[in-house]
Enzyme design. Structure first.
Site, mmCIF file in Angstrom:
data_model
loop_
_atom_site.group_PDB
_atom_site.id
_atom_site.type_symbol
_atom_site.label_atom_id
_atom_site.label_comp_id
_atom_site.label_asym_id
_atom_site.label_seq_id
_atom_site.Cartn_x
_atom_site.Cartn_y
_atom_site.Cartn_z
ATOM 1 N N HIS A 12 0.967 -0.894 0.168
ATOM 2 C CA HIS A 12 -0.123 -0.047 -0.132
ATOM 3 C C HIS A 12 0.627 1.041 0.268
ATOM 4 C CE1 HIS A 12 1.158 0.616 4.353
ATOM 5 N NE2 HIS A 12 0.728 -0.367 4.506
ATOM 6 N N GLU A 92 -2.548 -7.109 7.477
ATOM 7 C CA GLU A 92 -1.186 -7.064 7.993
ATOM 8 C C GLU A 92 -1.216 -7.234 9.726
ATOM 9 O OE1 GLU A 92 1.915 -5.760 8.663
ATOM 10 O OE2 GLU A 92 1.789 -3.794 8.474
#
Length: 219
Positions: A12, A92
């Protein structure tokens, strides 16, 4: 089995947490948005990826975090050529819920001493835990290749640690090799390319911050 020609792993863009780690005390990790810089980074990555993919179809998997969804949207891929799915196993590493900044800083010091793969954050995950769920995702991904109409490209929009652990699992890297590698930068990517011998190779290595120190014959 219709194996894709390329599997692209994309981190990202810069999030507000990357820019200011005190934000974790006020907002959940999964809800953190991209900064203006992160949006630009994702748009730049999109230009390069659109050129790479051309008019070919893409099977995309996106971590369920806000910053990865925003990154995917900024890529501006042709929706008529993309099959996209949210994939929670690509999230994550969990560091716990509401985070105390001082406590996290202490735990990061402990993690550096103990090892990123084995150290488990209090109320969170170790790198080994993430490795296990990435491995489960890989099994699902391989099953999807059994479809003779599978797109020639796979795109995975995820997080830096998850990218390294994906490659560790795919290429059978040792823990020592994993520990020696750095995360890619924001909106940076790596591509697994299918060769004429039927094997995948990484288009470029991850940066290495130290030499691996294996324990034995598998290193």
């Amino acid at each position: 089995m219709a194996r894709p020609r390329r599997i692209v792993l994309l981190r990202h863009g810069e999030s507000v947490g990357n820019a200011d780690d005190t934000v974790y005390e006020r907002e959940p990790d999964h809800a953190l948005a991209l900064t203006a810089t992160g949006l630009r980074q994702a748009e730049e990555a999109g230009r390069a990826l659109r050129e790479m993919f051309g008019h070919e179809r893409i099977s995309a998997y996106v971590s369920p975090y806000r910053r990865t969804h925003q990154t995917f949207r900024c890529l501006d891929l042709d929706p008529g050529r993309v099959r996209v799915r949210e994939e929670p196993r690509l999230r994550e590493q969990d560091w716990g819920n509401w985070q105390d900044r001082d406590d996290v800083q202490r735990q990061k010091v402990y993690r550096d001493a103990y090892g990123h793969f084995f150290y488990r954050f209090a109320q969170g995950e170790s790198g080994a835990d993430v490795y296990d769920r990435v491995g489960a995702f890989l099994e699902s991904l391989w099953r999807s290749f059994e479809d003779p109409q599978h797109p020639p490209n796979v795109l995975i929009v995820t997080h830096g640690l998850t990218m390294r652990l994906f490659c560790m699992r795919w290429f059978h890297w040792s823990v020592a090799e994993f520990e020696s590698l750095s995360n890619p930068g924001n909106a940076d990517w790596r591509a697994l390319l299918l060769g004429p011998d039927g094997r995948y190779t990484l288009d470029r290595p991850f940066d290495r911050w130290c030499e691996p120190e294996p324990y034995g014959v598998t290193g």
